[in-house]
Scaffold this motif. Sequence first.
Motif, PDB file in Angstrom:
ATOM      1  N   GLY A  55       4.824  -3.338  64.393  1.00  0.00           N
ATOM      2  CA  GLY A  55       4.232  -2.942  63.121  1.00  0.00           C
ATOM      3  C   GLY A  55       3.907  -4.163  62.270  1.00  0.00           C
ATOM      4  O   GLY A  55       3.881  -5.299  62.749  1.00  0.00           O
ATOM      5  N   GLY A  56       3.667  -3.929  61.016  1.00  0.00           N
ATOM      6  CA  GLY A  56       3.333  -5.019  60.110  1.00  0.00           C
ATOM      7  C   GLY A  56       1.898  -5.481  60.281  1.00  0.00           C
ATOM      8  O   GLY A  56       1.076  -4.805  60.912  1.00  0.00           O
ATOM      9  N   ALA A  57       1.599  -6.657  59.739  1.00  0.00           N
ATOM     10  CA  ALA A  57       0.242  -7.186  59.793  1.00  0.00           C
ATOM     11  C   ALA A  57      -0.132  -7.561  61.222  1.00  0.00           C
ATOM     12  O   ALA A  57       0.688  -8.114  61.966  1.00  0.00           O
ATOM     13  N   ALA A  58      -1.345  -7.261  61.627  1.00  0.00           N
ATOM     14  CA  ALA A  58      -1.807  -7.603  62.966  1.00  0.00           C
ATOM     15  C   ALA A  58      -1.975  -9.112  63.084  1.00  0.00           C
ATOM     16  O   ALA A  58      -2.548  -9.745  62.189  1.00  0.00           O
ATOM     17  N   PRO A  59      -1.477  -9.727  64.157  1.00  0.00           N
ATOM     18  CA  PRO A  59      -1.702 -11.167  64.349  1.00  0.00           C
ATOM     19  C   PRO A  59      -3.191 -11.488  64.421  1.00  0.00           C
ATOM     20  O   PRO A  59      -3.986 -10.705  64.950  1.00  0.00           O
ATOM     21  N   ARG A  60      -3.547 -12.611  63.880  1.00  0.00           N
ATOM     22  CA  ARG A  60      -4.932 -13.089  63.883  1.00  0.00           C
ATOM     23  C   ARG A  60      -5.094 -14.083  65.037  1.00  0.00           C
ATOM     24  O   ARG A  60      -4.354 -15.065  65.111  1.00  0.00           O
ATOM     25  N   VAL A  61      -6.054 -13.824  65.924  1.00  0.00           N
ATOM     26  CA  VAL A  61      -6.300 -14.702  67.070  1.00  0.00           C
ATOM     27  C   VAL A  61      -7.759 -15.140  67.028  1.00  0.00           C
ATOM     28  O   VAL A  61      -8.656 -14.297  66.939  1.00  0.00           O
ATOM     29  N   GLU A  62      -7.987 -16.461  67.070  1.00  0.00           N
ATOM     30  CA  GLU A  62      -9.340 -16.995  66.994  1.00  0.00           C
ATOM     31  C   GLU A  62      -9.641 -17.866  68.205  1.00  0.00           C
ATOM     32  O   GLU A  62      -8.773 -18.618  68.674  1.00  0.00           O
ATOM     33  N   ALA A  63     -10.876 -17.770  68.717  1.00  0.00           N
ATOM     34  CA  ALA A  63     -11.336 -18.607  69.823  1.00  0.00           C
ATOM     35  C   ALA A  63     -12.176 -19.743  69.254  1.00  0.00           C
ATOM     36  O   ALA A  63     -13.367 -19.584  68.989  1.00  0.00           O
ATOM     37  N   LEU A  64     -11.537 -20.887  69.053  1.00  0.00           N
ATOM     38  CA  LEU A  64     -12.214 -22.062  68.499  1.00  0.00           C
ATOM     39  C   LEU A  64     -12.424 -23.142  69.550  1.00  0.00           C
ATOM     40  O   LEU A  64     -12.991 -24.190  69.245  1.00  0.00           O
ATOM     41  N   GLY A  65     -11.977 -22.896  70.780  1.00  0.00           N
ATOM     42  CA  GLY A  65     -11.903 -23.950  71.782  1.00  0.00           C
ATOM     43  C   GLY A  65     -10.574 -24.675  71.648  1.00  0.00           C
ATOM     44  O   GLY A  65      -9.976 -24.721  70.561  1.00  0.00           O
ATOM     45  N   THR A  66     -10.085 -25.233  72.753  1.00  0.00           N
ATOM     46  CA  THR A  66      -8.793 -25.920  72.712  1.00  0.00           C
ATOM     47  C   THR A  66      -8.785 -27.033  71.674  1.00  0.00           C
ATOM     48  O   THR A  66      -7.863 -27.136  70.859  1.00  0.00           O
ATOM     49  N   GLY A  67      -9.819 -27.874  71.711  1.00  0.00           N
ATOM     50  CA  GLY A  67      -9.868 -28.988  70.761  1.00  0.00           C
ATOM     51  C   GLY A  67      -9.898 -28.526  69.321  1.00  0.00           C
ATOM     52  O   GLY A  67      -9.183 -29.062  68.466  1.00  0.00           O
ATOM     53  N   GLY A  68     -10.722 -27.505  69.030  1.00  0.00           N
ATOM     54  CA  GLY A  68     -10.823 -26.986  67.672  1.00  0.00           C
ATOM     55  C   GLY A  68      -9.524 -26.360  67.201  1.00  0.00           C
ATOM     56  O   GLY A  68      -9.123 -26.522  66.043  1.00  0.00           O
ATOM     57  N   GLY A  69      -8.859 -25.623  68.099  1.00  0.00           N
ATOM     58  CA  GLY A  69      -7.597 -24.989  67.737  1.00  0.00           C
ATOM     59  C   GLY A  69      -6.502 -26.003  67.443  1.00  0.00           C
ATOM     60  O   GLY A  69      -5.751 -25.862  66.469  1.00  0.00           O
ATOM     61  N   ILE A  70      -6.407 -27.034  68.282  1.00  0.00           N
ATOM     62  CA  ILE A  70      -5.379 -28.053  68.065  1.00  0.00           C
ATOM     63  C   ILE A  70      -5.676 -28.853  66.797  1.00  0.00           C
ATOM     64  O   ILE A  70      -4.763 -29.197  66.036  1.00  0.00           O
ATOM     65  N   GLN A  71      -6.947 -29.128  66.538  1.00  0.00           N
ATOM     66  CA  GLN A  71      -7.306 -29.830  65.303  1.00  0.00           C
ATOM     67  C   GLN A  71      -6.843 -29.039  64.077  1.00  0.00           C
ATOM     68  O   GLN A  71      -6.267 -29.598  63.141  1.00  0.00           O
ATOM     69  N   ALA A  72      -7.114 -27.730  64.081  1.00  0.00           N
ATOM     70  CA  ALA A  72      -6.685 -26.891  62.955  1.00  0.00           C
ATOM     71  C   ALA A  72      -5.163 -26.855  62.851  1.00  0.00           C
ATOM     72  O   ALA A  72      -4.596 -26.959  61.752  1.00  0.00           O
ATOM     73  N   PHE A  73      -4.500 -26.716  63.974  1.00  0.00           N
ATOM     74  CA  PHE A  73      -3.041 -26.660  64.055  1.00  0.00           C
ATOM     75  C   PHE A  73      -2.416 -27.927  63.485  1.00  0.00           C
ATOM     76  O   PHE A  73      -1.387 -27.882  62.803  1.00  0.00           O
ATOM     77  N   CYS A  74      -3.045 -29.063  63.756  1.00  0.00           N
ATOM     78  CA  CYS A  74      -2.483 -30.362  63.384  1.00  0.00           C
ATOM     79  C   CYS A  74      -2.820 -30.800  61.963  1.00  0.00           C
ATOM     80  O   CYS A  74      -2.461 -31.917  61.566  1.00  0.00           O
ATOM     81  N   GLN A  75      -3.495 -29.950  61.195  1.00  0.00           N
ATOM     82  CA  GLN A  75      -3.885 -30.362  59.848  1.00  0.00           C
ATOM     83  C   GLN A  75      -2.711 -30.389  58.876  1.00  0.00           C
ATOM     84  O   GLN A  75      -2.809 -30.988  57.811  1.00  0.00           O
ATOM     85  N   GLY A  76      -1.618 -29.742  59.214  1.00  0.00           N
ATOM     86  CA  GLY A  76      -0.464 -29.770  58.327  1.00  0.00           C
ATOM     87  C   GLY A  76       0.410 -28.550  58.529  1.00  0.00           C
ATOM     88  O   GLY A  76       0.241 -27.787  59.484  1.00  0.00           O
ATOM     89  N   VAL A  77       1.361 -28.391  57.623  1.00  0.00           N
ATOM     90  CA  VAL A  77       2.308 -27.280  57.650  1.00  0.00           C
ATOM     91  C   VAL A  77       2.026 -26.388  56.446  1.00  0.00           C
ATOM     92  O   VAL A  77       1.804 -26.883  55.347  1.00  0.00           O
ATOM     93  N   GLY A  78       2.023 -25.085  56.650  1.00  0.00           N
ATOM     94  CA  GLY A  78       1.786 -24.163  55.552  1.00  0.00           C
ATOM     95  C   GLY A  78       0.844 -23.052  55.962  1.00  0.00           C
ATOM     96  O   GLY A  78       0.294 -23.049  57.063  1.00  0.00           O
ATOM     97  N   PRO A  79       0.636 -22.071  55.090  1.00  0.00           N
ATOM     98  CA  PRO A  79      -0.089 -20.850  55.439  1.00  0.00           C
ATOM     99  C   PRO A  79      -1.572 -21.034  55.723  1.00  0.00           C
ATOM    100  O   PRO A  79      -2.210 -20.132  56.254  1.00  0.00           O
TER     101      PRO A  79
END
Length: 350
Positions: A55-79
């Motif tokens: 239940g609860g909020a549905a997880p958000r899954v995006e297809a940005l490409g591996t490089g794009g996803g890791i770049q976004a992931f590595c931008q920092g900590v927080g929501p």
Amino acid sequence: MTRALLAAASAVALLALGACGDNNTATRSGIWAAGSSTVFPFATRVAENFQRTQGGAAPRVEALGTGGGIQAFCQGVGPTTPDIANASRPMKKSEFELCQKNGVTDIVEIKIGYDGIVIATARTGNSFNFRLEDIYLGLAKDVPGADGAFVPNPATTWNQVNPALPNQRIQVYGPPPTSGTRDAFLELGMAPGAKLIPALAALADADKERFETLAHTVREDQQWIDSGENDNAIVQTLTRTPGSLGVFGFSFLEQNMDTVKAETINGVAPSADTIADGTYPLARSLYIYVKKQHVGVTPGLEQFVMEFMSEASAGRGGYLQDRGLVPLPEDQLAAQRAIAQALTVMTAPN
């Protein structure tokens, strides 16, 4: 509102979100995973099952490409940054260092299973048995010329590359530079193929940087065509463009066997068995990277990761195998599940 005002408003909103991202105590209502288009259908399936059972909020899954996803992931900590980066190759040292620089210091690397990169055609098309060197000689931007110097690739048909291949124009639709599938195709197909050519084998020893450039640069003359992050779009293109080939993940092949077929490489066809045992030359591992600093902050993150690695999901006969994932052997799955459960932080890649 004018376009300029809209752009300004968007910039202000992004700055505000970025400021929130610095606040580690801020929360987001749902889990956020971004990255590989190959991992996307697996992460989406886990998200669907997780939301249905938890239940609860549905997880958000995006297809940005591996490089794009890791770049976004590595931008920092927080929501305003993803909790998980989905990847169809290991994280690079430069990406790990970017994460560390931006305060993402606790990263958990989890191998979720295997996939293969296929070279496919429409089911009605010619059949190919590629050698690894054919892949390089057909698709590299520059190849050795008659005098030993490197020249722009002159081949326009596959039988010019290898007389055993069909007399068919070279037209290959493949993933863009941001894609982990592209990276893996270069590492597993192009570079090993290049090393089978004497002039490039010598260069690999004498000038590694020059070799890497030659082995990792595809043609720019419309013989290789970047087709975005959506592998399904490449599959559909093959049925609409007779005589073309496509490069994409094995999972998408399994979902479209009625319209496309995979070609063999070194005489080996991609299958769950040949990918799992490594006999298929373009077999690869798939990963998720978890931001440990978000565990306990993003609701349900730890439980989502364990659902991903559960026997019902990632195990043999699990629902991800139905989507095309090649499961890890039992001992490897147990080891990766232990990493997920303990949230063991990875060390820097070599």
